[in-house]
Design a protein around this motif. Structure first.
Motif, PDB file in Angstrom:
ATOM      1  N   UNK A  78      11.076  -3.860  -9.660  1.00 36.79           N
ATOM      2  CA  UNK A  78      11.979  -5.004  -9.467  1.00 36.79           C
ATOM      3  C   UNK A  78      11.571  -5.786  -8.224  1.00 36.79           C
ATOM      4  N   UNK A  79      11.283  -5.082  -7.144  1.00 38.34           N
ATOM      5  CA  UNK A  79      10.856  -5.749  -5.905  1.00 38.34           C
ATOM      6  C   UNK A  79       9.544  -6.491  -6.131  1.00 38.34           C
ATOM      7  N   UNK A  80       8.604  -5.859  -6.802  1.00 43.22           N
ATOM      8  CA  UNK A  80       7.321  -6.516  -7.087  1.00 43.22           C
ATOM      9  C   UNK A  80       7.518  -7.803  -7.877  1.00 43.22           C
ATOM     10  N   UNK A  81       8.393  -7.744  -8.871  1.00 41.53           N
ATOM     11  CA  UNK A  81       8.595  -8.903  -9.751  1.00 41.53           C
ATOM     12  C   UNK A  81       9.264 -10.058  -9.020  1.00 41.53           C
ATOM     13  N   UNK A  82      10.274  -9.753  -8.219  1.00 44.81           N
ATOM     14  CA  UNK A  82      11.083 -10.818  -7.625  1.00 44.81           C
ATOM     15  C   UNK A  82      10.610 -11.251  -6.239  1.00 44.81           C
ATOM     16  N   UNK A  83       9.965 -10.366  -5.491  1.00 40.80           N
ATOM     17  CA  UNK A  83       9.507 -10.725  -4.146  1.00 40.80           C
ATOM     18  C   UNK A  83       7.990 -10.853  -4.061  1.00 40.80           C
ATOM     19  N   UNK A  84       7.292 -10.372  -5.068  1.00 39.71           N
ATOM     20  CA  UNK A  84       5.835 -10.455  -5.063  1.00 39.71           C
ATOM     21  C   UNK A  84       5.212  -9.144  -4.651  1.00 39.71           C
ATOM     22  N   UNK A  85       4.024  -8.834  -5.168  1.00 38.31           N
ATOM     23  CA  UNK A  85       3.385  -7.538  -4.891  1.00 38.31           C
ATOM     24  C   UNK A  85       2.993  -7.338  -3.434  1.00 38.31           C
ATOM     25  N   UNK A  86       2.848  -8.435  -2.673  1.00 41.25           N
ATOM     26  CA  UNK A  86       2.432  -8.305  -1.276  1.00 41.25           C
ATOM     27  C   UNK A  86       3.609  -8.221  -0.313  1.00 41.25           C
ATOM     28  N   UNK A  87       4.839  -8.265  -0.817  1.00 47.17           N
ATOM     29  CA  UNK A  87       5.993  -8.228   0.090  1.00 47.17           C
ATOM     30  C   UNK A  87       6.049  -6.876   0.810  1.00 47.17           C
ATOM     31  N   UNK A  88       6.372  -6.872   2.107  1.00 47.13           N
ATOM     32  CA  UNK A  88       6.402  -5.603   2.858  1.00 47.13           C
ATOM     33  C   UNK A  88       7.321  -4.555   2.260  1.00 47.13           C
ATOM     34  N   UNK A  89       8.385  -4.980   1.586  1.00 41.44           N
ATOM     35  CA  UNK A  89       9.317  -4.001   1.018  1.00 41.44           C
ATOM     36  C   UNK A  89       8.651  -3.172  -0.080  1.00 41.44           C
ATOM     37  N   UNK A  90       7.660  -3.734  -0.766  1.00 44.86           N
ATOM     38  CA  UNK A  90       6.941  -2.972  -1.786  1.00 44.86           C
ATOM     39  C   UNK A  90       6.249  -1.775  -1.134  1.00 44.86           C
ATOM     40  N   UNK A  91       5.526  -2.029  -0.048  1.00 48.70           N
ATOM     41  CA  UNK A  91       4.849  -0.941   0.650  1.00 48.70           C
ATOM     42  C   UNK A  91       5.814   0.065   1.245  1.00 48.70           C
ATOM     43  N   UNK A  92       6.923  -0.437   1.810  1.00 49.56           N
ATOM     44  CA  UNK A  92       7.923   0.456   2.399  1.00 49.56           C
ATOM     45  C   UNK A  92       8.513   1.384   1.341  1.00 49.56           C
ATOM     46  N   UNK A  93       8.862   0.801   0.184  1.00 49.51           N
ATOM     47  CA  UNK A  93       9.452   1.609  -0.881  1.00 49.51           C
ATOM     48  C   UNK A  93       8.429   2.583  -1.461  1.00 49.51           C
ATOM     49  N   UNK A  94       7.179   2.149  -1.555  1.00 45.12           N
ATOM     50  CA  UNK A  94       6.139   3.051  -2.063  1.00 45.12           C
ATOM     51  C   UNK A  94       5.948   4.249  -1.129  1.00 45.12           C
ATOM     52  N   UNK A  95       5.927   4.004   0.159  1.00 44.97           N
ATOM     53  CA  UNK A  95       5.784   5.120   1.095  1.00 44.97           C
ATOM     54  C   UNK A  95       6.969   6.081   0.975  1.00 44.97           C
ATOM     55  N   UNK A  96       8.177   5.526   0.850  1.00 41.55           N
ATOM     56  CA  UNK A  96       9.363   6.372   0.696  1.00 41.55           C
ATOM     57  C   UNK A  96       9.268   7.210  -0.568  1.00 41.55           C
ATOM     58  N   UNK A  97       8.846   6.583  -1.666  1.00 47.01           N
ATOM     59  CA  UNK A  97       8.710   7.319  -2.921  1.00 47.01           C
ATOM     60  C   UNK A  97       7.611   8.370  -2.820  1.00 47.01           C
ATOM     61  N   UNK A  98       6.476   7.990  -2.224  1.00 50.13           N
ATOM     62  CA  UNK A  98       5.380   8.937  -2.080  1.00 50.13           C
ATOM     63  C   UNK A  98       5.782  10.170  -1.286  1.00 50.13           C
ATOM     64  N   UNK A  99       6.572   9.989  -0.235  1.00 50.85           N
ATOM     65  CA  UNK A  99       7.011  11.131   0.569  1.00 50.85           C
ATOM     66  C   UNK A  99       7.884  12.093  -0.228  1.00 50.85           C
ATOM     67  N   UNK A 100       8.594  11.552  -1.225  1.00 48.58           N
ATOM     68  CA  UNK A 100       9.511  12.382  -2.010  1.00 48.58           C
ATOM     69  C   UNK A 100       8.806  13.179  -3.105  1.00 48.58           C
ATOM     70  N   UNK A 101       7.594  12.767  -3.491  1.00 51.93           N
ATOM     71  CA  UNK A 101       6.957  13.365  -4.664  1.00 51.93           C
ATOM     72  C   UNK A 101       6.828  14.884  -4.563  1.00 51.93           C
TER      73      UNK A 101
END
Length: 265
Positions: free
Chosen positions: A167-190
């Motif tokens: 959703x963030x990628x679609x509405x804010x763009x793939x380069x938006x900082x929130x995409x990276x922030x959310x990815x790091x959060x998800x990666x830590x949980x894996x």
């Protein structure tokens, strides 16, 4: 010199510039020192309920949290939130921003359940004020997922981030900082999610998140990174990913890097 709304525009402009200079401070402690001085001066010259002064106090709360005093930040931001609600209204975006910072500080202070409660209380008003796809509304969902994870509900937090990232990628763009922030959060949980789920396959969004975390080197030590890379190998069935990671060109996106690392040899 006149105070409050009658203060000269040049004085307000100078104080706002000084407030914003805190973003360039070399350390959180230095930012706290600067913002304390500016916030007090703003309150004296512009008034306790001035929007710019309230923003200075909100930033001070944020920097206090970053400087290692989350309990002090919670107390300060609670006061600022009350003042902002009185002066600007409870549904004003700036008031809601203060409450979001307060929720983050609650989590850092060891009260994730309080953070989850506050975030869930604020989100409907945030969506109403800004729309569901505003960056601040989406960021609040990422913060909620982080707080939910801190309560120990890793499966729910994992699912929330899994849905949020596209959703963030679609509405804010793939380069938006929130995409990276959310990815790091998800990666830590894996790793914890896989243990809770008993292993199994890895959703593509989560695989990309793990690769992104490796690309930006979101680790405290090489040993932590090595263990994370091993976890990616277990989750995907691939081996020798260290060599593939080293061969990823710098200009590749996380999606392209994941395809390169996790595709056929």
């Amino acid at each position: 010199m006149p105070a409050g709304p009658e203060a000269p525009a040049a004085v307000r402009e100078l104080l706002v510039r000084l407030r914003d200079r805190a973003d360039e401070a070399p350390t959180p402690d230095a930012a706290v020192h600067l913002l304390e001085s500016v916030a007090r001066e703003m309150t004296a010259l512009l008034g306790r309920y001035d929007r710019d002064a309230l923003a200075a106090w909100r930033r001070l709360g944020d920097r206090r949290c970053a400087a290692g005093d989350p309990a002090g930040a919670v107390h300060l931001l609670g006061q600022v939130a009350a003042d902002a609600a009185q002066a600007l209204g409870p549904g004003d975006p700036d008031t809601l921003e203060v409450r979001l910072e307060q929720a983050r500080a609650l989590g850092e202070a060891g009260d994730p359940f309080g953070a989850v409660h506050l975030l869930r209380e604020v989100q409907p008003a945030l969506v109403q004020a800004l729309g569901p796809y505003d960056a601040r509304a989406l960021a609040s969902q990422a913060r909620l997922a982080h707080a939910v994870a801190l309560t120990g509900d890793l499966v729910s937090a994992f699912g929330m981030l899994l849905e949020l990232i596209p959703v963030v990628q679609h509405h804010l763009g793939p380069a938006h900082p929130l995409v990276g922030e959310a990815r790091c959060s998800l990666g830590r949980l894996v790793p914890q999610w896989r243990r809770a789920a008993g292993g199994g396959g890895l959703p593509q969004v989560a695989a990309v998140a793990m690769v992104h975390r490796l690309l930006v080197w979101d680790f405290a030590s090489d040993q932590e990174a090595d263990a994370f890379l091993t976890e990616l190998e277990r989750a995907t069935g691939h081996r020798s990913l260290a060599a593939r990671l080293a061969a990823v060109p710098e200009e590749m996106t996380a999606e392209q890097a994941a395809q390169s690392m996790l595709g056929p040899a």
